[in-house]
Enzyme design. Sequence first.
Site, PDB file in Angstrom:
ATOM      1  N   TYR A   1      45.425   9.086  89.510  1.00 24.65           N
ATOM      2  CA  TYR A   1      46.520   8.902  90.276  1.00 24.65           C
ATOM      3  C   TYR A   1      47.447   9.991  90.994  1.00 24.65           C
ATOM      4  O   TYR A   1      47.793  10.331  91.512  1.00 24.65           O
ATOM      5  CB  TYR A   1      47.108   8.181  89.203  1.00 24.65           C
ATOM      6  CG  TYR A   1      47.528   6.745  90.401  1.00 24.65           C
ATOM      7  CD1 TYR A   1      47.361   5.745  90.656  1.00 24.65           C
ATOM      8  CD2 TYR A   1      49.555   7.416  91.252  1.00 24.65           C
ATOM      9  CE1 TYR A   1      48.005   4.651  91.175  1.00 24.65           C
ATOM     10  CE2 TYR A   1      49.397   6.033  91.060  1.00 24.65           C
ATOM     11  CZ  TYR A   1      49.598   4.393  92.325  1.00 24.65           C
ATOM     12  OH  TYR A   1      49.102   3.681  93.085  1.00 24.65           O
ATOM     13  N   LEU A   2      45.660  10.742  92.019  1.00 32.03           N
ATOM     14  CA  LEU A   2      45.653  11.947  92.122  1.00 32.03           C
ATOM     15  C   LEU A   2      46.715  11.456  93.387  1.00 32.03           C
ATOM     16  O   LEU A   2      46.929  10.820  94.158  1.00 32.03           O
ATOM     17  CB  LEU A   2      44.555  12.573  93.077  1.00 32.03           C
ATOM     18  CG  LEU A   2      43.419  12.277  92.013  1.00 32.03           C
ATOM     19  CD1 LEU A   2      42.202  12.689  92.550  1.00 32.03           C
ATOM     20  CD2 LEU A   2      43.193  13.204  90.292  1.00 32.03           C
TER      21      LEU A   2
ATOM     22  N   HIS B   1      47.938  17.497  92.326  1.00 31.04           N
ATOM     23  CA  HIS B   1      46.643  17.974  91.875  1.00 31.04           C
ATOM     24  C   HIS B   1      45.655  18.504  93.370  1.00 31.04           C
ATOM     25  O   HIS B   1      44.568  19.277  93.207  1.00 31.04           O
ATOM     26  CB  HIS B   1      45.917  16.288  91.645  1.00 31.04           C
ATOM     27  CG  HIS B   1      46.742  15.509  90.814  1.00 31.04           C
ATOM     28  ND1 HIS B   1      47.124  13.883  90.913  1.00 31.04           N
ATOM     29  CD2 HIS B   1      46.775  15.986  88.990  1.00 31.04           C
ATOM     30  CE1 HIS B   1      47.349  13.938  89.474  1.00 31.04           C
ATOM     31  NE2 HIS B   1      47.669  14.845  88.832  1.00 31.04           N
TER      32      HIS B   1
ATOM     33  N   GLN C   1      48.047  11.158  73.653  1.00 34.68           N
ATOM     34  CA  GLN C   1      49.517  11.512  74.252  1.00 34.68           C
ATOM     35  C   GLN C   1      51.027  10.744  74.879  1.00 34.68           C
ATOM     36  O   GLN C   1      51.327  11.646  74.923  1.00 34.68           O
ATOM     37  CB  GLN C   1      48.791  13.162  75.774  1.00 34.68           C
ATOM     38  CG  GLN C   1      48.183  12.215  76.800  1.00 34.68           C
ATOM     39  CD  GLN C   1      48.781  14.004  77.730  1.00 34.68           C
ATOM     40  OE1 GLN C   1      46.845  14.023  77.302  1.00 34.68           O
ATOM     41  NE2 GLN C   1      49.388  13.797  78.430  1.00 34.68           N
TER      42      GLN C   1
ATOM     43  N   LYS D   1      54.298  21.590  87.030  1.00 36.27           N
ATOM     44  CA  LYS D   1      55.762  20.656  86.938  1.00 36.27           C
ATOM     45  C   LYS D   1      55.714  20.471  85.283  1.00 36.27           C
ATOM     46  O   LYS D   1      56.801  20.489  84.231  1.00 36.27           O
ATOM     47  CB  LYS D   1      55.186  19.606  87.510  1.00 36.27           C
ATOM     48  CG  LYS D   1      56.611  18.726  86.911  1.00 36.27           C
ATOM     49  CD  LYS D   1      56.644  17.157  87.938  1.00 36.27           C
ATOM     50  CE  LYS D   1      55.336  16.387  87.413  1.00 36.27           C
ATOM     51  NZ  LYS D   1      55.919  15.769  86.310  1.00 36.27           N
TER      52      LYS D   1
ATOM     53  N   ARG E   1      54.411   9.049  88.106  1.00 35.39           N
ATOM     54  CA  ARG E   1      55.032   8.510  87.634  1.00 35.39           C
ATOM     55  C   ARG E   1      55.708   7.968  88.258  1.00 35.39           C
ATOM     56  O   ARG E   1      56.873   6.996  88.133  1.00 35.39           O
ATOM     57  CB  ARG E   1      55.449   9.009  85.796  1.00 35.39           C
ATOM     58  CG  ARG E   1      54.296   8.934  84.915  1.00 35.39           C
ATOM     59  CD  ARG E   1      55.618   9.066  83.580  1.00 35.39           C
ATOM     60  NE  ARG E   1      54.563   8.790  82.519  1.00 35.39           N
ATOM     61  CZ  ARG E   1      54.012   9.698  81.880  1.00 35.39           C
ATOM     62  NH1 ARG E   1      53.442  11.014  81.844  1.00 35.39           N
ATOM     63  NH2 ARG E   1      53.110   9.415  80.611  1.00 35.39           N
TER      64      ARG E   1
HETATM   65  O1  PAF Z   1      48.685  17.342  83.530  1.00 35.14           O
HETATM   66  C1  PAF Z   1      48.045  16.086  82.808  1.00 35.14           C
HETATM   67  O2  PAF Z   1      47.956  15.384  83.472  1.00 35.14           O
HETATM   68  C2  PAF Z   1      47.472  15.503  81.352  1.00 35.14           C
HETATM   69  O3  PAF Z   1      47.965  16.251  80.138  1.00 35.14           O
HETATM   70  C3  PAF Z   1      46.078  16.423  81.154  1.00 35.14           C
HETATM   71  C4  PAF Z   1      46.420  17.486  81.025  1.00 35.14           C
HETATM   72  C5  PAF Z   1      44.989  16.181  82.155  1.00 35.14           C
HETATM   73  C6  PAF Z   1      45.371  15.957  79.515  1.00 35.14           C
HETATM   74  O4  PAF Z   1      45.872  14.226  79.798  1.00 35.14           O
END
Ligand code: PAF
Length: 280
Positions: free
Chosen positions: A32-33, A37, A61, A149, A187
């Site tokens: 979801y760039l 990113h 995570q 961030k 998000r």
């Molecule tokens: O920051 C993120 O998007 C995630 O925590 C990462 C580093 C890709 C690991 O899943």
Amino acid sequence: MQIITDVKEMREIVEGIKQSGQSIGFVPTMGYLHFGHLALITAARKQNNMVAASIFVNPAQFGPEEDFERYPRDVEADSIKAKSAGVDLLFCPKIEDIYGAGYATYVETEGLSEQLCGKSRPGHFRGVCTVVLKLFNIVQPKRAYFGQKDAQQFIILKRMTLDLNLDIEMICLPIVREADGLAMSSRNIYLTEQERRKATVLNCSLNEAKQLYDAGERNAQALLEVVEKKLLKVKEGRLDYAELVDLTHLLPITKIDKPALLALAMYFGQTRLIDNVILQ
Ligand code: PAF
């Protein structure tokens, strides 16, 4: 740009690149760039022969009550953005290839992982470290790129690379913000219009603290009071934490005599947003 979903195929491509003596810059993402990113990809493009990015929404995570299922996903749009930003290899592994049957190995960065976000997201950084180490093993980058961030994430991952003797240069780039100051995040899409408007308070409160710091204030309590006063006024929000910590151990400080991290997490409805500033 090649899109690779198979771990073995990715390994073979990486092997070829390494054999030809080329460097790989790597941007791990959950997709979801956004422009945050893309800034990482642009930097990787400038500093390496090849650029790899990954898209993997990492179940390890997310807590059981968190947003793993509804985390925004749009691989098609992401591929277009990644390609135009200069990605050569877009690695999108399948969950079962990353966490196969009987999976049992996790990476824990003790201490650091329990501070700040770790208090309300137990196990989160264990999941982050585990997947990033696995991705590093597959992609074998010379440099890896992360956004400020997620400052705690960066500090933890840098610790992990040092502790595990990984020969990877860890690069942290500044927060990219929307025009009204809200830090870009995948998000943000969850926010209602009203929550979205109110969420700018995060950046405003950090700016206010930064101005005081620049004017000479070094007392952590005084700076935190200013931030909390502003955040607690927002009745649509629920403050998770506002903390001023050192950049090595992420432990609370009382007086700023070296660079320090002022970090916030706050809920707007169901959405938990984070933001921070480094005072130096
Ligand atoms: O920051 C993120 O998007 C995630 O925590 C990462 C580093 C890709 C690991 O899943």
